[in-house]
Design an enzyme around this catalytic site. Structure first.
Site, short mmCIF file in Angstrom:
data_model
loop_
_atom_site.label_atom_id
_atom_site.label_comp_id
_atom_site.label_asym_id
_atom_site.label_seq_id
_atom_site.Cartn_x
_atom_site.Cartn_y
_atom_site.Cartn_z
N SER A 129 1.76 -6.62 7.16
CA SER A 129 0.51 -6.69 7.43
C SER A 129 0.24 -7.35 6.17
CB SER A 129 0.51 -5.12 7.14
OG SER A 129 0.05 -4.64 8.23
N ALA A 130 0.44 -7.00 4.99
CA ALA A 130 0.35 -8.07 3.68
C ALA A 130 0.55 -9.81 3.75
CB ALA A 130 1.13 -7.20 2.84
N LYS A 179 0.88 -1.29 0.05
CA LYS A 179 -0.22 -0.05 -0.37
C LYS A 179 1.03 1.61 -0.01
CE LYS A 179 0.77 1.58 4.52
NZ LYS A 179 1.90 2.51 4.81
N ASP A 210 -2.57 -1.95 10.17
CA ASP A 210 -2.87 -1.99 8.27
C ASP A 210 -3.17 -3.71 8.07
OD1 ASP A 210 -1.87 0.26 8.61
OD2 ASP A 210 0.13 -0.12 7.86
N VAL A 238 11.07 -4.40 3.08
CA VAL A 238 10.47 -4.64 4.84
C VAL A 238 11.25 -3.00 5.25
CG1 VAL A 238 11.64 -5.71 6.67
CG2 VAL A 238 11.60 -6.86 4.03
N ALA A 239 9.77 -2.64 5.92
CA ALA A 239 10.06 -2.15 6.71
C ALA A 239 10.27 -0.68 6.31
CB ALA A 239 11.02 -1.96 7.47
N GLY A 240 9.09 -0.98 5.11
CA GLY A 240 9.43 0.45 3.75
C GLY A 240 7.82 1.50 3.63
N MET A 264 5.01 0.42 3.85
CA MET A 264 4.23 0.12 2.05
C MET A 264 3.30 -1.31 3.05
SD MET A 264 6.04 0.46 -1.31
CE MET A 264 4.34 0.53 -2.04
P1 ATP Z 1 3.68 -0.48 7.50
O1 ATP Z 1 3.71 0.14 6.59
O2 ATP Z 1 2.59 -1.30 8.16
O3 ATP Z 1 4.27 0.96 9.52
P2 ATP Z 1 6.29 -0.74 6.87
O4 ATP Z 1 6.14 -1.40 5.47
O5 ATP Z 1 7.16 0.11 7.17
O6 ATP Z 1 5.14 -1.20 8.02
P3 ATP Z 1 7.07 -3.96 7.62
O7 ATP Z 1 7.55 -4.42 5.80
O8 ATP Z 1 5.66 -4.25 7.48
O9 ATP Z 1 7.14 -2.30 7.82
O10 ATP Z 1 8.37 -4.37 8.02
C1 ATP Z 1 8.28 -3.68 9.75
C2 ATP Z 1 8.89 -4.83 10.75
O11 ATP Z 1 8.36 -6.16 11.24
C3 ATP Z 1 10.03 -5.59 10.20
O12 ATP Z 1 11.05 -4.70 10.81
C4 ATP Z 1 10.60 -7.08 10.96
O13 ATP Z 1 11.67 -7.08 11.07
C5 ATP Z 1 8.76 -7.38 10.69
N1 ATP Z 1 8.23 -8.42 10.26
C6 ATP Z 1 7.37 -9.95 11.16
N2 ATP Z 1 7.23 -9.58 10.21
C7 ATP Z 1 6.97 -9.99 9.39
C8 ATP Z 1 7.29 -9.84 7.62
N3 ATP Z 1 6.16 -10.91 7.00
N4 ATP Z 1 7.57 -9.21 6.53
C9 ATP Z 1 8.64 -8.07 6.49
N5 ATP Z 1 8.38 -7.32 7.73
C10 ATP Z 1 8.22 -8.51 8.93
#
Ligand code: ATP
Length: 300
Positions: free
Chosen positions: A105-106, A11, A138, A97-99, A101
């Site tokens: 949650s996906a 997202k 999310d 990851v942690a981006g 997006m």
């Molecule tokens: P949001 O946009 O929902 O705030 P995000 O996209 O910034 O989140 P995620 O990719 O969801 O961040 O990752 C956040 C943290 O969650 C990561 O640093 C990781 O350690 C942890 N995590 C747990 N499960 C997963 C997964 N299946 N995929 C990615 N990260 C995960």
């Protein structure tokens, strides 16, 4: 059924308005989510226990223990069904990851839908949405997809009609940013500036732009209250945003808590040109052209 594959989108937030810090530590939000065509796949296979492996470029940054949101989702579903079930989950990761997006949650949404099928539970979508709600703010949107506005902590979701397809480019950064750290920095910057934070309101011109499919108008009304905090923590993102603006982006914004930057293009050809230019501009790890809205977690 011995194996089920579910595809789940990333997202971008086309409006992210963050209200004052509440006493419970949360913020009231107006959060307009838009699902885009960067997909993780979650495969669920028959197994004794609930386990996970992660494939793709991001494997080293995703936990494979109980911290993994897909494992938490599968466990929550088994608990809801009141039985001990097992599944081996394979996450084919494309979402940064942690981006900012909603990649984790996906995967949680993907695991819920995949295990519901694998275990033959046949739970209706509404029940899965309730479990999703408990897993993280999310996760319900990752189930739903499309375009939707979240209010409250972001969890009260209503679908929004869109009148067309929007073309995007996402500039993916090298490291991630912690969502909690970005919210904390947002509060710190606001305290330091002694601003009175307004109550978040859904933007009417943004709604119009989504409804009519007007990319120029949408580009002009993209907002993200977390952007100053993401830029404070990662100053080099300013260069990334400028690089997209130089390529004629109709709007340039940090995606959610960042550090991915999102650029709205006029059409698919413009998105491809912009992605190619950003990929060679040394402002991001990679640049991905995508479109939205796309559906939420879907069995393949
Ligand atoms: P949001 O946009 O929902 O705030 P995000 O996209 O910034 O989140 P995620 O990719 O969801 O961040 O990752 C956040 C943290 O969650 C990561 O640093 C990781 O350690 C942890 N995590 C747990 N499960 C997963 C997964 N299946 N995929 C990615 N990260 C995960």
């Amino acid at each position: 059924m011995s194996s089920v594959t579910v595809r789940v989108p990333a997202k971008v937030n086309v409006q992210l308005s963050v209200g004052p810090l509440r006493e419970d530590g949360y913020h009231d939000l107006v959060n307009v989510f838009h699902a885009v065509s960067i997909f993780d796949e979650v495969v669920a296979k028959e197994s004794e226990a609930i386990t996970v492996t992660v494939q793709g470029e991001w494997t080293d940054r995703v936990p494979i223990d109980d911290e993994n949101l897909a494992i938490q989702a599968a466990r929550a579903l088994a608990k809801h069904a009141g039985r001990t079930y097992g599944a081996h989950l394979i996450i084919r990761k494309a979402i940064p990851v942690a981006g900012g997006m909603a990649g984790g949650s996906a995967d949680a949404a993907g695991a819920l839908v995949a295990c519901n099928e694998l275990w033959g539970l046949g739970l209706p979508f509404e029940d899965l949405m309730e479990i999703a709600d408990d897993l993280g703010s999310d996760v319900p949107f990752s189930m739903l997809g499309g375009t939707a506005v979240g209010t409250g902590r972001g969890e009260q979701l209503s679908e929004l009609p869109t009148g067309g397809r929007f073309h995007w480019v996402f500039a993916v950064a090298d490291g991630g940013l912690s969502t909690a750290a970005v919210y904390a920095e947002c509060d710190r910057l606001r305290d330091a500036a002694e601003v009175k934070v307004p109550w978040p309101q859904l933007s009417d011109p943004l709604l119009d732009a989504l409804g009519t499919g007007d990319a120029h108008q949408l580009g002009a009304y993209l907002t993200n209250d977390l952007q100053p905090a993401a830029l404070a923590l990662r100053p080099q993102l300013a260069r990334t945003l400028e690089a997209g603006q130089r390529q004629g982006a109709l709007g340039a914004i940090v995606s959610g808590s960042g550090p991915t930057c999102a650029f709205l293009a006029a059409d698919a050809a413009h998105a491809d040109r912009m992605a190619a230019a950003l990929a060679t501009a040394d402002v991001a790890r990679s640049a991905i052209a995508a479109q939205g809205p796309v559906p939420g977690a879907t069995v393949m």
